[in-house]
Design a protein around this motif. Sequence first.
Motif, PDB file in Angstrom:
ATOM      1  N   THR A  14       0.869  -1.171   0.000  1.00  0.00           N
ATOM      2  CA  THR A  14       0.000   0.000   0.000  1.00  0.00           C
ATOM      3  C   THR A  14       0.903   1.218   0.000  1.00  0.00           C
ATOM      4  N   ILE A  15       0.641   2.151  -0.893  1.00  0.00           N
ATOM      5  CA  ILE A  15       1.421   3.388  -0.899  1.00  0.00           C
ATOM      6  C   ILE A  15       0.460   4.518  -0.543  1.00  0.00           C
ATOM      7  N   GLY A  16       0.779   5.244   0.494  1.00  0.00           N
ATOM      8  CA  GLY A  16      -0.186   6.199   1.039  1.00  0.00           C
ATOM      9  C   GLY A  16      -1.370   5.394   1.530  1.00  0.00           C
ATOM     10  N   LYS A  17      -2.526   5.695   0.979  1.00  0.00           N
ATOM     11  CA  LYS A  17      -3.675   4.868   1.349  1.00  0.00           C
ATOM     12  C   LYS A  17      -4.061   3.938   0.216  1.00  0.00           C
ATOM     13  N   LYS A  18      -3.289   4.018  -0.874  1.00  0.00           N
ATOM     14  CA  LYS A  18      -3.686   3.291  -2.075  1.00  0.00           C
ATOM     15  C   LYS A  18      -3.113   1.872  -2.111  1.00  0.00           C
ATOM     16  N   PRO A  19      -3.992   0.873  -2.157  1.00  0.00           N
ATOM     17  CA  PRO A  19      -3.460  -0.487  -2.321  1.00  0.00           C
ATOM     18  C   PRO A  19      -2.926  -0.648  -3.742  1.00  0.00           C
ATOM     19  N   ILE A  20      -1.649  -0.982  -3.855  1.00  0.00           N
ATOM     20  CA  ILE A  20      -1.026  -1.117  -5.183  1.00  0.00           C
ATOM     21  C   ILE A  20      -0.927  -2.609  -5.525  1.00  0.00           C
ATOM     22  N   ILE A  21      -0.473  -3.402  -4.575  1.00  0.00           N
ATOM     23  CA  ILE A  21      -0.388  -4.858  -4.759  1.00  0.00           C
ATOM     24  C   ILE A  21      -1.312  -5.477  -3.713  1.00  0.00           C
ATOM     25  N   GLY A  38       1.775  -7.951 -17.636  1.00  0.00           N
ATOM     26  CA  GLY A  38       0.698  -7.055 -17.220  1.00  0.00           C
ATOM     27  C   GLY A  38       0.820  -5.717 -17.908  1.00  0.00           C
ATOM     28  N   PRO A  39      -0.305  -5.028 -18.079  1.00  0.00           N
ATOM     29  CA  PRO A  39      -0.265  -3.718 -18.730  1.00  0.00           C
ATOM     30  C   PRO A  39       0.494  -2.697 -17.883  1.00  0.00           C
ATOM     31  N   ASN A  40       0.783  -1.556 -18.453  1.00  0.00           N
ATOM     32  CA  ASN A  40       1.473  -0.495 -17.711  1.00  0.00           C
ATOM     33  C   ASN A  40       0.694  -0.156 -16.450  1.00  0.00           C
ATOM     34  N   GLY A  41       1.427  -0.017 -15.373  1.00  0.00           N
ATOM     35  CA  GLY A  41       0.784   0.355 -14.116  1.00  0.00           C
ATOM     36  C   GLY A  41       0.152  -0.805 -13.366  1.00  0.00           C
ATOM     37  N   ALA A  42       0.334  -2.032 -13.864  1.00  0.00           N
ATOM     38  CA  ALA A  42      -0.303  -3.199 -13.235  1.00  0.00           C
ATOM     39  C   ALA A  42       0.318  -3.530 -11.874  1.00  0.00           C
ATOM     40  N   GLY A  43       1.588  -3.180 -11.726  1.00  0.00           N
ATOM     41  CA  GLY A  43       2.253  -3.459 -10.443  1.00  0.00           C
ATOM     42  C   GLY A  43       3.450  -4.395 -10.564  1.00  0.00           C
ATOM     43  N   LYS A  44       3.960  -4.581 -11.772  1.00  0.00           N
ATOM     44  CA  LYS A  44       5.093  -5.495 -11.973  1.00  0.00           C
ATOM     45  C   LYS A  44       6.343  -4.985 -11.250  1.00  0.00           C
ATOM     46  N   THR A  45       6.685  -3.731 -11.532  1.00  0.00           N
ATOM     47  CA  THR A  45       7.913  -3.185 -10.937  1.00  0.00           C
ATOM     48  C   THR A  45       7.801  -3.117  -9.412  1.00  0.00           C
ATOM     49  N   THR A  46       6.636  -2.720  -8.924  1.00  0.00           N
ATOM     50  CA  THR A  46       6.432  -2.651  -7.473  1.00  0.00           C
ATOM     51  C   THR A  46       6.626  -4.035  -6.847  1.00  0.00           C
ATOM     52  N   THR A  47       6.081  -5.061  -7.473  1.00  0.00           N
ATOM     53  CA  THR A  47       6.246  -6.426  -6.970  1.00  0.00           C
ATOM     54  C   THR A  47       7.720  -6.821  -6.974  1.00  0.00           C
ATOM     55  N   ASP A 158      13.426  -6.889 -14.987  1.00  0.00           N
ATOM     56  CA  ASP A 158      12.240  -6.070 -15.190  1.00  0.00           C
ATOM     57  C   ASP A 158      12.260  -5.487 -16.598  1.00  0.00           C
ATOM     58  N   GLU A 159      11.382  -5.964 -17.441  1.00  0.00           N
ATOM     59  CA  GLU A 159      11.275  -5.516 -18.837  1.00  0.00           C
ATOM     60  C   GLU A 159      12.624  -5.493 -19.575  1.00  0.00           C
ATOM     61  N   PRO A 160      13.283  -6.651 -19.649  1.00  0.00           N
ATOM     62  CA  PRO A 160      14.617  -6.666 -20.279  1.00  0.00           C
ATOM     63  C   PRO A 160      14.589  -6.369 -21.776  1.00  0.00           C
TER      64      PRO A 160
HETATM   65  N1  LIG Z   1       6.014   5.573  -5.193  1.00  0.00           N
HETATM   66  C1  LIG Z   1       4.763   5.506  -5.647  1.00  0.00           C
HETATM   67  N2  LIG Z   1       3.802   6.341  -5.197  1.00  0.00           N
HETATM   68  C2  LIG Z   1       2.544   6.264  -5.639  1.00  0.00           C
HETATM   69  N3  LIG Z   1       2.121   5.386  -6.537  1.00  0.00           N
HETATM   70  C3  LIG Z   1       3.008   4.517  -7.029  1.00  0.00           C
HETATM   71  C4  LIG Z   1       4.376   4.522  -6.616  1.00  0.00           C
HETATM   72  N4  LIG Z   1       5.029   3.545  -7.263  1.00  0.00           N
HETATM   73  C5  LIG Z   1       4.104   2.957  -8.044  1.00  0.00           C
HETATM   74  N5  LIG Z   1       2.905   3.537  -7.921  1.00  0.00           N
HETATM   75  C6  LIG Z   1       1.675   3.151  -8.613  1.00  0.00           C
HETATM   76  O1  LIG Z   1       1.546   1.761  -8.516  1.00  0.00           O
HETATM   77  C7  LIG Z   1       1.003   1.210  -9.701  1.00  0.00           C
HETATM   78  C8  LIG Z   1       1.886   0.112 -10.201  1.00  0.00           C
HETATM   79  O2  LIG Z   1       3.094   0.656 -10.696  1.00  0.00           O
HETATM   80  P1  LIG Z   1       4.271  -0.234 -11.264  1.00  0.00           P
HETATM   81  O3  LIG Z   1       5.377   0.678 -11.635  1.00  0.00           O
HETATM   82  O4  LIG Z   1       4.552  -1.310 -10.309  1.00  0.00           O
HETATM   83  O5  LIG Z   1       3.602  -0.846 -12.558  1.00  0.00           O
HETATM   84  P2  LIG Z   1       4.272  -1.696 -13.734  1.00  0.00           P
HETATM   85  O6  LIG Z   1       3.421  -2.892 -13.912  1.00  0.00           O
HETATM   86  O7  LIG Z   1       5.698  -1.887 -13.472  1.00  0.00           O
HETATM   87  O8  LIG Z   1       4.056  -0.745 -14.988  1.00  0.00           O
HETATM   88  P3  LIG Z   1       4.993  -0.481 -16.290  1.00  0.00           P
HETATM   89  O9  LIG Z   1       4.617  -1.506 -17.306  1.00  0.00           O
HETATM   90  O10 LIG Z   1       4.560   0.882 -16.721  1.00  0.00           O
HETATM   91  O11 LIG Z   1       6.414  -0.528 -15.856  1.00  0.00           O
HETATM   92  C9  LIG Z   1       0.811   2.366 -10.666  1.00  0.00           C
HETATM   93  O12 LIG Z   1      -0.524   2.782 -10.615  1.00  0.00           O
HETATM   94  C10 LIG Z   1       1.723   3.427 -10.104  1.00  0.00           C
HETATM   95  O13 LIG Z   1       1.217   4.696 -10.402  1.00  0.00           O
END
Ligand SMILES: Nc1ncnc2c1ncn2[C@@H]1O[C@H](COP(=O)(O)OP(=O)(O)OP(=O)(O)O)[C@@H](O)[C@H]1O
Length: 306
Positions: A14-21, A38-47, A158-160
């Motif tokens: 969770t980042i701030g109050k937003k559940p990301i994963i 997963g599409p852009n913003g899906a949460g791959k990099t965060t995971t 990550d996205e090689p």
């Molecule tokens: N530090 C942060 N603060 C707020 N939101 C964040 C932060 N890092 C990631 N997010 C949000 O978390 C979600 C997942 O982001 P992430 O970068 O993990 O996606 P991704 O699957 O790697 O996308 P991409 O294909 O664009 O690389 C997105 O909605 C992003 O805006």
Amino acid sequence: MVKAAMQLVNLKKTIGKKPIIKGLDFEIRAGEVFGFLGPNGAGKTTTIRMMVGLIDITEGDVLIEGKSIKTDFKGAIQHVGAIVENPEMYPFLSGWKNLKQYARMVKGVTDQRIKEVVGLVGLDKAIHEKAGRYSLGMRQRLGIAQALLHSPSILILDEPTNGLDPSGIREIRKYIRNLAEKENVAVIVSSHLLTEIELMCDRIGVIKNGELIAIEEVKGTENEELLKEVHLEVEPLETAKAFLETQLANEVGVDGKELSISVKREEIPHILKGLVEQGISIYSVRVMQATLEDKFFDLIGENTIE
Ligand SMILES: Nc1ncnc2c1ncn2[C@@H]1O[C@H](COP(=O)(O)OP(=O)(O)OP(=O)(O)O)[C@@H](O)[C@H]1O
Ligand SMILES: [Mg+2]
């Protein structure tokens, strides 16, 4: 059971109050190439950042070779090689010197090992050239070589293939398969494009909005005996159906004027010959080829290319 190289246990961020994963539960098997799609913003990099301890885990855990990245960081991370952002390197040093430089920070890396990883990523010829002159694909491969130096059992990329042209993508694919097979490294490759990873992965996990929505084995290696769905327009339909039921183990479907059967490719001629011998007229034969793309299309949606 194949041993797990990594396990994600109810992993949340969770980042701030937003559940990301939102609670990921799956495992990466020893020696497999796992596509994290997963599409852009899906949460791959965060995971991935949680997998390698670059950011805190809100809830749940990541176990690497059974060791928790949270409570036994050193024990866990020693098994991991990763490129999360662009691989860092000194452009004015040769590829070899870059690897030597890096090897100084890792225990027990011999010149022999450096040679080995250079071979694994196919940089033997260019290794004494300055890294600054490398193409993007070569830089990516040097990064992979660096991540492999300490003989990890799991490699995370990550996205090689980002930014690479088709031949660069082919190269990366070849070397990733190669090292999974030769070094028995489990490789996690993230991507937002199925077509880029389906050819190199054993399994693909699809993530969307921070949730795993599908996990699939990728079939279709040459010796794989896949059942194909075959649609037959035949007359008389009932006679054909009755005959096919005597020939096939699985069900014969009826769809309007067509029958549908599931058979191996090499059985198709035999089946058709049988129908002809029964005096049945065949008007059309369609072999349906469901690709992974079709399968995942609904799941990840159209807007995956940006
Ligand atoms: N530090 C942060 N603060 C707020 N939101 C964040 C932060 N890092 C990631 N997010 C949000 O978390 C979600 C997942 O982001 P992430 O970068 O993990 O996606 P991704 O699957 O790697 O996308 P991409 O294909 O664009 O690389 C997105 O909605 C992003 O805006
Ligand atoms: Mg990302």
